[in-house]
Design a protein around this motif. Structure first.
Motif, PDB file in Angstrom:
ATOM      1  N   UNK A   1       0.805  -1.217   0.000  1.00  0.00           N
ATOM      2  CA  UNK A   1       0.000   0.000   0.000  1.00  0.00           C
ATOM      3  C   UNK A   1       0.834   1.260   0.000  1.00  0.00           C
ATOM      4  N   UNK A   2       1.963   1.235   0.727  1.00  0.00           N
ATOM      5  CA  UNK A   2       2.839   2.400   0.817  1.00  0.00           C
ATOM      6  C   UNK A   2       3.393   2.771  -0.556  1.00  0.00           C
ATOM      7  N   UNK A   3       3.910   1.781  -1.291  1.00  0.00           N
ATOM      8  CA  UNK A   3       4.508   2.062  -2.599  1.00  0.00           C
ATOM      9  C   UNK A   3       3.434   2.240  -3.669  1.00  0.00           C
ATOM     10  N   UNK A   4       2.364   1.441  -3.601  1.00  0.00           N
ATOM     11  CA  UNK A   4       1.319   1.565  -4.602  1.00  0.00           C
ATOM     12  C   UNK A   4       0.671   2.944  -4.555  1.00  0.00           C
ATOM     13  N   UNK A   5       0.512   3.499  -3.367  1.00  0.00           N
ATOM     14  CA  UNK A   5      -0.092   4.824  -3.260  1.00  0.00           C
ATOM     15  C   UNK A   5       0.634   5.840  -4.108  1.00  0.00           C
TER      16      UNK A   5
ATOM     17  N   UNK B   1     -13.078   2.982  11.801  1.00  0.00           N
ATOM     18  CA  UNK B   1     -11.777   3.658  11.873  1.00  0.00           C
ATOM     19  C   UNK B   1     -10.678   2.881  11.148  1.00  0.00           C
ATOM     20  N   UNK B   2     -10.653   1.527  11.116  1.00  0.00           N
ATOM     21  CA  UNK B   2      -9.598   0.862  10.347  1.00  0.00           C
ATOM     22  C   UNK B   2      -9.694   1.156   8.850  1.00  0.00           C
ATOM     23  N   UNK B   3     -10.916   1.222   8.321  1.00  0.00           N
ATOM     24  CA  UNK B   3     -11.106   1.568   6.910  1.00  0.00           C
ATOM     25  C   UNK B   3     -10.492   2.931   6.625  1.00  0.00           C
ATOM     26  N   UNK B   4     -10.788   3.890   7.466  1.00  0.00           N
ATOM     27  CA  UNK B   4     -10.293   5.247   7.235  1.00  0.00           C
ATOM     28  C   UNK B   4      -8.805   5.376   7.552  1.00  0.00           C
ATOM     29  N   UNK B   5      -8.315   4.591   8.501  1.00  0.00           N
ATOM     30  CA  UNK B   5      -6.883   4.611   8.798  1.00  0.00           C
ATOM     31  C   UNK B   5      -6.080   4.119   7.600  1.00  0.00           C
TER      32      UNK B   5
ATOM     33  N   UNK C   1      -3.258   5.840   5.190  1.00  0.00           N
ATOM     34  CA  UNK C   1      -1.967   5.191   4.909  1.00  0.00           C
ATOM     35  C   UNK C   1      -1.675   5.178   3.405  1.00  0.00           C
ATOM     36  N   UNK C   2      -2.709   4.944   2.607  1.00  0.00           N
ATOM     37  CA  UNK C   2      -2.547   4.928   1.156  1.00  0.00           C
ATOM     38  C   UNK C   2      -2.268   6.310   0.584  1.00  0.00           C
ATOM     39  N   UNK C   3      -2.641   7.345   1.323  1.00  0.00           N
ATOM     40  CA  UNK C   3      -2.570   8.697   0.766  1.00  0.00           C
ATOM     41  C   UNK C   3      -1.362   9.486   1.254  1.00  0.00           C
ATOM     42  N   UNK C   4      -1.170   9.628   2.561  1.00  0.00           N
ATOM     43  CA  UNK C   4      -0.179  10.589   3.044  1.00  0.00           C
ATOM     44  C   UNK C   4       1.264  10.083   3.087  1.00  0.00           C
TER      45      UNK C   4
END
Length: 441
Positions: free
Chosen positions: A109-113, A350-354, A358-361
């Motif tokens: 998720x970190x790199x794909x974002x 909250x996990x969905x939004x967390x 993570x995918x964005x910032x």
């Protein structure tokens, strides 16, 4: 299975079972998975195949769609036949399966974002070259995707994805018609023939496995639940929906292969990999057919990239929320059923939004500082390993007592899932082999 007809948050799941016929009006999750699975990189891979081999590998692109149908159908069948989510199924196989997923979604998720935001930014910068830098376009794409998924539920998400798929469809078909395909050669490409080139087998396997094959295949079952389908009464609908998904993917693939074969192969033009290859194609289209055609293509390119972005933002966040619910224990353990997923509560959790955050910032840091080399290698390896993991675990789950006997795999499903598992395992080994491990250490 519990009766949920009194739940006011449910929509389609409350329909009388007699009305749950395989009807076009129910189509939805399939459109979402098709749009999310086909990204800029997939279109470039198909264009490159067409530019390198003409129509020779058309059959491989079609075969790839059939493989993906079997995987997505299996995921959807697990959700509907058991009333449990796919992650709950993985959890029943032991800790190794669940912790593989945990490591995967964090690093991937970190790199794909960063990759998804960059892909969305490329056509915008080409359309509006004097507005702002590519990196800021990428940040804008990420933030718009975050806000859209954060404040909208599945119903709105599906409608927007359907509109963007319509744009993708019109653009790709228009380009395929515009370049005037050679119909005899096109039909000949359906015969399974390997090109007379070095590494032709691996190139062919890569095309079969590459287009439309990501974690979104696993997310399909979650979108099926989010649509409101949570029991076997929706099985026929799901199967029609899934076929429509990969028929749509097939249209994208064939159209781009036609463009590659007719426009690039005949002129001997080679494209760069990734989104930059599509920008390069835009320049070729402008020189050949004019600025209007090039801009029309760039709009389709943006639709392709942005659907992949918001699709992952929504689908993988649902999976992550399921992962957290499964391991928090107590009351939250009740949330791992498909019926609770259908109620839409997970999209407000909250996990969905967390995971959305993570995918964005954090990936924005990668946009401005470059990608850490070791992280990119781990991303590539984990990404390559996910589809063999998915195929193998679905084979296990759907041939065991975890699945009601009526809905276990038949011979065809077992054959297709086995082929998928072997195919993706070969591609995984190749991906690991191709990594620059000396630099990693």
């Amino acid at each position: 299975m519990a009766d949920t007809t009194g739940d006011p948050t449910r929509t389609e799941a409350t329909t009388d079972p007699q009305s749950r016929q395989s009807s076009w009006r129910h189509i939805g999750p399939g459109i979402v998975v098709a749009a999310t699975g086909v990204g800029a990189g997939d279109l470039v891979a198909t264009l490159i195949a067409g530019s390198s081999f003409g129509y020779t590998l058309l059959w491989a692109a079609v075969a790839g769609c059939l493989v993906k149908i079997s995987l997505a159908e299996a995921a959807g069948r697990w959700h509907l036949s058991t009333g449990r989510t796919l992650f709950d199924g993985w959890a029943s196989l032991g800790r190794r399966a669940t912790w593989f997923f945990a490591g995967y979604v964090v690093i991937w998720g970190f790199v794909y974002g960063a990759a998804a935001m960059s892909a969305g930014a490329l056509p915008l910068q080409a359309l509006f070259p004097d507005v702002m830098d590519l990196k800021w376009w990428a940040v804008a794409c990420g933030l718009v995707g975050l806000v859209f998924v954060w404040f909208n539920r599945y119903a709105v998400f599906e409608k927007v994805m359907t509109v963007l798929v319509g744009v993708m469809f019109v653009v790709t078909v228009y380009l395929a018609v515009r370049v005037t395909p050679n119909l005899p050669d096109l039909l000949a490409g359906l015969l399974p023939v390997l090109p007379d080139e070095e590494d032709s087998v691996l190139n062919t396997l890569g095309l079969i496995g590459g287009v439309g094959g990501t974690i979104t295949l696993a997310a399909y079952g979650y979108w099926v639940n989010a649509k409101g389908w949570s029991d076997t009464g929706w099985m026929k609908v799901m199967r029609l929906d899934n076929r429509v998904a990969y028929a749509t993917t097939g249209v994208f693939v064939v159209a781009m292969l036609i463009v590659g074969a007719e426009l690039l192969h005949s002129a001997g033009i080679a494209l760069a990999g990734g989104g930059k290859g599509l920008i390069q194609l835009g320049g070729v289209l402008e020189a050949e057919y004019g600025a209007a055609t090039a801009k029309f293509f760039l709009i389709g390119f943006f639709a392709t990239s942005f659907t992949s972005l918001i699709g992952v933002w929504h689908g993988v966040s649902l999976m992550f929320a399921d992962f957290v619910a499964r391991y928090r224990g107590g009351r939250d353990r009740q949330e791992v059923t498909g019926e609770n997923a259908a109620a839409g509560r997970r999209e407000r959790s909250w996990p969905f939004r967390a995971y959305l955050l993570w995918l964005t910032f954090p990936p924005i840091v990668l946009l401005f500082q470059g990608r850490p080399f070791r992280l990119v290698i781990l991303y590539g390896v984990l990404g390559a390993a996910f589809l063999p993991f998915l195929a193998g675990t679905l084979l296990w789950l759907l041939n065991s007592s975890r699945t009601p006997r009526e809905w276990r795999n038949g011979a065809l499903s077992n054959t297709m899932l086995s082929i998928a598992g072997l195919l993706f395992l070969v591609l995984c080994v190749k991906q690991i082999w191709d990594q620059d491990w000396s630099a990693f250490f």
